[in-house]
Motif scaffolding. Sequence first.
Motif, short mmCIF file in Angstrom:
data_model
loop_
_atom_site.label_atom_id
_atom_site.label_comp_id
_atom_site.label_asym_id
_atom_site.label_seq_id
_atom_site.Cartn_x
_atom_site.Cartn_y
_atom_site.Cartn_z
N GLU A 139 7.02 68.45 43.58
CA GLU A 139 8.29 68.84 44.20
C GLU A 139 8.98 67.67 44.89
O GLU A 139 10.20 67.53 44.82
N HIS A 140 8.22 66.79 45.54
CA HIS A 140 8.83 65.69 46.28
C HIS A 140 9.46 64.63 45.36
O HIS A 140 10.18 63.76 45.83
N LEU A 141 9.20 64.71 44.05
CA LEU A 141 9.80 63.75 43.11
C LEU A 141 10.93 64.36 42.27
O LEU A 141 11.61 63.65 41.55
N GLN A 142 11.12 65.66 42.37
CA GLN A 142 12.09 66.34 41.52
C GLN A 142 13.54 65.94 41.81
O GLN A 142 14.40 66.05 40.94
N HIS A 143 13.83 65.45 42.99
CA HIS A 143 15.20 65.09 43.36
C HIS A 143 15.78 63.97 42.48
O HIS A 143 16.99 63.87 42.31
N SER A 144 14.92 63.15 41.90
CA SER A 144 15.42 62.01 41.12
C SER A 144 15.54 62.31 39.63
O SER A 144 15.99 61.45 38.87
N LEU A 145 15.17 63.51 39.20
CA LEU A 145 15.12 63.82 37.77
C LEU A 145 16.43 63.59 37.02
O LEU A 145 16.42 63.15 35.89
N PHE A 146 17.55 63.93 37.64
CA PHE A 146 18.83 63.89 36.94
C PHE A 146 19.65 62.64 37.27
O PHE A 146 20.83 62.57 36.95
N THR A 152 10.27 59.66 37.56
CA THR A 152 9.60 60.06 38.79
C THR A 152 8.83 58.92 39.44
O THR A 152 8.82 58.79 40.65
N ASP A 153 8.21 58.07 38.63
CA ASP A 153 7.59 56.84 39.15
C ASP A 153 7.37 55.89 37.97
O ASP A 153 7.57 56.24 36.82
N SER A 154 6.96 54.67 38.27
CA SER A 154 6.85 53.66 37.22
C SER A 154 5.79 53.97 36.18
O SER A 154 5.87 53.52 35.05
N SER A 155 4.80 54.78 36.53
CA SER A 155 3.75 55.11 35.55
C SER A 155 4.30 55.98 34.42
O SER A 155 3.77 55.96 33.32
N VAL A 156 5.35 56.73 34.67
CA VAL A 156 5.93 57.59 33.63
C VAL A 156 6.42 56.74 32.48
O VAL A 156 6.12 57.00 31.31
N SER A 157 7.20 55.71 32.78
CA SER A 157 7.71 54.83 31.74
C SER A 157 6.57 54.14 31.01
O SER A 157 6.58 54.02 29.78
N ARG A 158 5.60 53.70 31.75
CA ARG A 158 4.47 52.98 31.16
C ARG A 158 3.64 53.91 30.27
O ARG A 158 3.25 53.56 29.18
N GLY A 164 14.81 57.24 31.07
CA GLY A 164 15.27 57.92 32.27
C GLY A 164 16.73 58.30 32.17
O GLY A 164 17.38 58.56 33.17
N LEU A 165 17.26 58.36 30.98
CA LEU A 165 18.67 58.65 30.77
C LEU A 165 18.91 60.09 30.30
O LEU A 165 19.95 60.67 30.57
N GLY A 166 17.96 60.67 29.61
CA GLY A 166 18.15 61.97 28.96
C GLY A 166 18.58 63.08 29.87
O GLY A 166 19.57 63.78 29.59
N LEU A 167 17.88 63.29 30.98
CA LEU A 167 18.23 64.40 31.88
C LEU A 167 19.54 64.14 32.61
O LEU A 167 20.30 65.07 32.89
N SER A 168 19.84 62.88 32.90
CA SER A 168 21.12 62.55 33.50
C SER A 168 22.26 62.93 32.55
O SER A 168 23.28 63.48 32.96
N LEU A 169 22.06 62.65 31.28
CA LEU A 169 23.06 63.00 30.27
C LEU A 169 23.20 64.51 30.15
O LEU A 169 24.32 65.03 30.04
N VAL A 170 22.08 65.23 30.19
CA VAL A 170 22.12 66.69 30.15
C VAL A 170 22.99 67.23 31.28
O VAL A 170 23.86 68.07 31.07
N LEU A 171 22.76 66.72 32.49
CA LEU A 171 23.53 67.18 33.66
C LEU A 171 25.01 66.82 33.52
O LEU A 171 25.88 67.67 33.74
N GLY A 178 31.84 72.49 32.66
CA GLY A 178 31.99 73.48 33.71
C GLY A 178 30.70 74.14 34.14
O GLY A 178 30.71 75.16 34.83
N GLY A 179 29.56 73.55 33.78
CA GLY A 179 28.27 74.13 34.14
C GLY A 179 27.46 73.18 35.00
O GLY A 179 28.01 72.29 35.65
N THR A 180 26.17 73.40 35.00
CA THR A 180 25.27 72.56 35.76
C THR A 180 23.90 72.54 35.09
O THR A 180 23.68 73.27 34.13
N ALA A 181 23.03 71.71 35.58
CA ALA A 181 21.65 71.66 35.09
C ALA A 181 20.75 71.39 36.28
O ALA A 181 21.14 70.73 37.24
N GLY A 182 19.56 71.90 36.23
CA GLY A 182 18.65 71.64 37.33
C GLY A 182 17.46 72.55 37.29
O GLY A 182 17.30 73.40 36.50
#
Length: 182
Positions: A139-146, A152-158, A164-171, A178-182
């Motif tokens: 939960e403490h890392l979910q704020h950065s998802l979009f 969430t942290d450097s180990s994810v990429s590794r 780290g672009l996909g969810l930002s693009l979704v939003l 006229g919608g949202t994502a989250g």
Amino acid sequence: LSELQADQRDYVESMVSASVLLKRLVDDFLDFSKLKNGALAISKVAADISTVVSACCNIFRAQMMKKNLKLDVYIQPSLSGPQRFDDHRFKQQLTNLLGNCIKFTEQGFIRISVTECLVPSGSRGVRVEVHDSGCGIPEHLQHSLFQPFKQTDSSVSRNYGGTGLGLSLVLQLAELQGGTAG
């Protein structure tokens, strides 16, 4: 030409899947740039939501089979037949969501639900929910998802790859429509 043997067919399916995903990545970068410059337009056409969802799922079918993931898709019956929406952007959003599900789910399921909803303006909209049995995100890392280019942290990429672009693009695409994502 001769028939492909099973292992050859698997290699071809993997190459096709990889090429589709590479094209998707390039398209995402270009669209992200267009969004930042206000140059991306939504183009609503008459299309069948179930056809688009099926096409998205087919892109990842080989990967899901390889991981033995169960796919469950529900589309509300009132959404059957032609609907007016930007089928290209819808597919782009769903492939980003599905790609993440597959990336972070080693076993279990992926569930897609597409239902009708009312948007704040009072008009009819579509709600898409994607769930999986993957590793989850604290939960403490979910704020950065979009956020663009954030993971969430450097180990994810590794460990999993990605930009780290996909969810930002979704939003951003959801907000443009006229919608949202989250």
